[in-house]
Scaffold this motif. Sequence first.
Motif, PDB file in Angstrom:
ATOM      1  N   PRO A 110     -14.016  -4.842   7.920  1.00  0.00           N
ATOM      2  CA  PRO A 110     -13.508  -3.393   7.952  1.00  0.00           C
ATOM      3  C   PRO A 110     -13.738  -2.712   6.665  1.00  0.00           C
ATOM      4  CG  PRO A 110     -11.636  -4.978   8.421  1.00  0.00           C
ATOM      5  CD  PRO A 110     -12.894  -5.901   8.036  1.00  0.00           C
ATOM      6  N   SER A 111     -13.852  -1.405   6.805  1.00  0.00           N
ATOM      7  CA  SER A 111     -14.451  -0.572   5.617  1.00  0.00           C
ATOM      8  C   SER A 111     -13.605  -0.766   4.481  1.00  0.00           C
ATOM      9  CB  SER A 111     -13.901   0.922   6.142  1.00  0.00           C
ATOM     10  OG  SER A 111     -12.834   1.151   6.436  1.00  0.00           O
ATOM     11  N   ALA A 112     -14.174  -0.066   3.343  1.00  0.00           N
ATOM     12  CA  ALA A 112     -13.760  -0.162   2.314  1.00  0.00           C
ATOM     13  C   ALA A 112     -12.099   0.701   2.283  1.00  0.00           C
ATOM     14  CB  ALA A 112     -14.501   0.585   1.202  1.00  0.00           C
ATOM     15  N   ARG A 113     -12.003   1.748   2.996  1.00  0.00           N
ATOM     16  CA  ARG A 113     -10.766   2.333   3.170  1.00  0.00           C
ATOM     17  C   ARG A 113      -9.794   1.418   3.588  1.00  0.00           C
ATOM     18  NH1 ARG A 113     -11.275   7.399   3.931  1.00  0.00           N
ATOM     19  NH2 ARG A 113     -13.242   7.362   4.989  1.00  0.00           N
ATOM     20  N   TRP A 114     -10.148   0.617   4.573  1.00  0.00           N
ATOM     21  CA  TRP A 114      -8.974  -0.162   5.466  1.00  0.00           C
ATOM     22  C   TRP A 114      -8.925  -1.336   4.199  1.00  0.00           C
ATOM     23  CZ3 TRP A 114      -8.902  -5.525   6.268  1.00  0.00           C
ATOM     24  CH2 TRP A 114      -7.720  -5.712   7.041  1.00  0.00           C
ATOM     25  N   GLN A 115      -9.580  -1.808   3.603  1.00  0.00           N
ATOM     26  CA  GLN A 115      -9.552  -2.857   2.431  1.00  0.00           C
ATOM     27  C   GLN A 115      -8.561  -2.491   1.453  1.00  0.00           C
ATOM     28  OE1 GLN A 115     -10.464  -5.948   3.062  1.00  0.00           O
ATOM     29  NE2 GLN A 115     -12.402  -5.789   4.415  1.00  0.00           N
ATOM     30  N   PHE A 116      -8.912  -1.348   1.001  1.00  0.00           N
ATOM     31  CA  PHE A 116      -7.721  -0.745  -0.203  1.00  0.00           C
ATOM     32  C   PHE A 116      -6.480  -0.570   0.475  1.00  0.00           C
ATOM     33  CE2 PHE A 116     -11.958   1.034  -2.350  1.00  0.00           C
ATOM     34  CZ  PHE A 116     -11.805  -0.138  -3.027  1.00  0.00           C
ATOM     35  N   ALA A 117      -6.402   0.135   1.768  1.00  0.00           N
ATOM     36  CA  ALA A 117      -5.146   0.410   2.254  1.00  0.00           C
ATOM     37  C   ALA A 117      -4.200  -1.028   2.426  1.00  0.00           C
ATOM     38  CB  ALA A 117      -5.504   1.085   3.645  1.00  0.00           C
ATOM     39  N   THR A 118      -5.087  -1.990   3.050  1.00  0.00           N
ATOM     40  CA  THR A 118      -4.461  -3.364   2.856  1.00  0.00           C
ATOM     41  C   THR A 118      -4.143  -3.885   1.810  1.00  0.00           C
ATOM     42  OG1 THR A 118      -5.678  -3.557   5.068  1.00  0.00           O
ATOM     43  CG2 THR A 118      -4.858  -5.767   4.186  1.00  0.00           C
ATOM     44  N   ALA A 119      -4.803  -3.598   0.633  1.00  0.00           N
ATOM     45  CA  ALA A 119      -4.289  -4.050  -0.598  1.00  0.00           C
ATOM     46  C   ALA A 119      -3.040  -3.487  -1.041  1.00  0.00           C
ATOM     47  CB  ALA A 119      -5.465  -4.009  -1.875  1.00  0.00           C
ATOM     48  N   GLY A 122       0.540 -14.116  -2.066  1.00  0.00           N
ATOM     49  CA  GLY A 122       0.317 -12.582  -2.532  1.00  0.00           C
ATOM     50  C   GLY A 122      -0.873 -12.233  -3.306  1.00  0.00           C
ATOM     51  N   LEU A 123      -0.805 -12.749  -4.377  1.00  0.00           N
ATOM     52  CA  LEU A 123      -1.798 -12.317  -5.366  1.00  0.00           C
ATOM     53  C   LEU A 123      -3.376 -12.353  -4.776  1.00  0.00           C
ATOM     54  CD1 LEU A 123      -0.266 -13.095  -8.863  1.00  0.00           C
ATOM     55  CD2 LEU A 123      -0.736 -11.059  -7.711  1.00  0.00           C
ATOM     56  N   PRO A 124      -3.761 -13.650  -4.302  1.00  0.00           N
ATOM     57  CA  PRO A 124      -4.974 -13.981  -3.859  1.00  0.00           C
ATOM     58  C   PRO A 124      -5.281 -13.019  -2.719  1.00  0.00           C
ATOM     59  CG  PRO A 124      -3.932 -16.084  -4.109  1.00  0.00           C
ATOM     60  CD  PRO A 124      -2.916 -15.018  -4.142  1.00  0.00           C
ATOM     61  N   ASN A 125      -4.485 -12.475  -1.674  1.00  0.00           N
ATOM     62  CA  ASN A 125      -4.560 -11.602  -0.571  1.00  0.00           C
ATOM     63  C   ASN A 125      -4.682 -10.082  -1.123  1.00  0.00           C
ATOM     64  OD1 ASN A 125      -4.652 -12.775   2.335  1.00  0.00           O
ATOM     65  ND2 ASN A 125      -3.276 -14.110   1.205  1.00  0.00           N
ATOM     66  N   PHE A 126      -3.935 -10.029  -2.106  1.00  0.00           N
ATOM     67  CA  PHE A 126      -4.108  -8.413  -2.819  1.00  0.00           C
ATOM     68  C   PHE A 126      -5.628  -8.362  -3.364  1.00  0.00           C
ATOM     69  CE2 PHE A 126      -4.125  -5.613  -6.308  1.00  0.00           C
ATOM     70  CZ  PHE A 126      -3.862  -4.545  -5.903  1.00  0.00           C
ATOM     71  N   PHE A 127      -5.900  -9.359  -4.141  1.00  0.00           N
ATOM     72  CA  PHE A 127      -7.310  -9.462  -4.869  1.00  0.00           C
ATOM     73  C   PHE A 127      -8.346  -9.457  -3.762  1.00  0.00           C
ATOM     74  CE2 PHE A 127      -4.480  -9.762  -8.733  1.00  0.00           C
ATOM     75  CZ  PHE A 127      -5.117  -8.852  -9.336  1.00  0.00           C
ATOM     76  N   PHE A 128      -8.137 -10.399  -2.866  1.00  0.00           N
ATOM     77  CA  PHE A 128      -9.491 -10.331  -1.827  1.00  0.00           C
ATOM     78  C   PHE A 128      -9.577  -8.962  -1.327  1.00  0.00           C
ATOM     79  CE2 PHE A 128     -10.565 -10.251   2.649  1.00  0.00           C
ATOM     80  CZ  PHE A 128     -11.588 -11.296   2.597  1.00  0.00           C
ATOM     81  N   ASP A 148     -14.567  -0.342 -14.188  1.00  0.00           N
ATOM     82  CA  ASP A 148     -13.931   0.447 -12.907  1.00  0.00           C
ATOM     83  C   ASP A 148     -12.843  -0.327 -12.304  1.00  0.00           C
ATOM     84  OD1 ASP A 148     -15.176   3.061 -13.397  1.00  0.00           O
ATOM     85  OD2 ASP A 148     -16.848   1.875 -12.511  1.00  0.00           O
ATOM     86  N   TYR A 149     -13.250  -1.819 -11.887  1.00  0.00           N
ATOM     87  CA  TYR A 149     -12.366  -2.649 -11.354  1.00  0.00           C
ATOM     88  C   TYR A 149     -11.179  -3.103 -12.051  1.00  0.00           C
ATOM     89  CZ  TYR A 149     -10.998  -6.808  -8.599  1.00  0.00           C
ATOM     90  OH  TYR A 149     -10.322  -7.537  -7.851  1.00  0.00           O
ATOM     91  N   ASP A 150     -11.272  -3.320 -13.377  1.00  0.00           N
ATOM     92  CA  ASP A 150     -10.192  -3.624 -14.156  1.00  0.00           C
ATOM     93  C   ASP A 150      -9.669  -2.819 -15.003  1.00  0.00           C
ATOM     94  OD1 ASP A 150     -11.814  -4.062 -16.428  1.00  0.00           O
ATOM     95  OD2 ASP A 150     -11.811  -6.438 -16.341  1.00  0.00           O
ATOM     96  N   GLY A 151     -10.334  -1.791 -15.397  1.00  0.00           N
ATOM     97  CA  GLY A 151      -9.790  -0.886 -16.330  1.00  0.00           C
ATOM     98  C   GLY A 151     -10.057  -1.351 -17.946  1.00  0.00           C
TER      99      GLY A 151
END
Length: 164
Positions: free
Chosen positions: A42-51, A122-128, A148-151
């Motif tokens: 799925p798209s980046a949009r979907w991935q971020f929404a899922t996170a 939880g944490l692995p799926n969020f970061f995935f 940009d990823y970790d700030g």
Amino acid sequence: MNANPPIFTATVPVFRHYLSRISDIVALAGPDALDAALADMPSARWQFATAAGFAMRVTCPLAGRDVPDLPSGLGPRLAVARAVLGAMKPAEFDGAEARVIRHRAGFAEIDQTAEQFLYLFGLPNFFFHMTMGYAALRAAGVALGKEDYDGIHLYPADYRLPES
């Protein structure tokens, strides 16, 4: 010494920080780039929404709360998730390590201790999902770096990591 319960410390500040990073990445990428995807994913949009959904899906049960319904739009979804996390208090996590969380992982219905649920699911799926969104944008040519990823990281604009 940190007086906050360990499960609070491992969830609320971590998810708030990285949801903020996702918001910044989304702003840098612009709306058109968010349709980028890797292979058949799925798209980046979907991935971020899922996170963002995972941040709620993980933290709320650990705090003894119901998982809220989130808006479907990515910007509002990120904002609501960050607001819910911002309203959580460390006291909600007192005794969280004694909870058993029943949840779905794909089509599997499973029970996990709070620590298993957090650290193995939880944490692995969020970061995935965060990483897949980031990688899709990078593959589409969006100029993003590790900072940009970790700030946290900082590299000069022309710096390239050496290959080993």
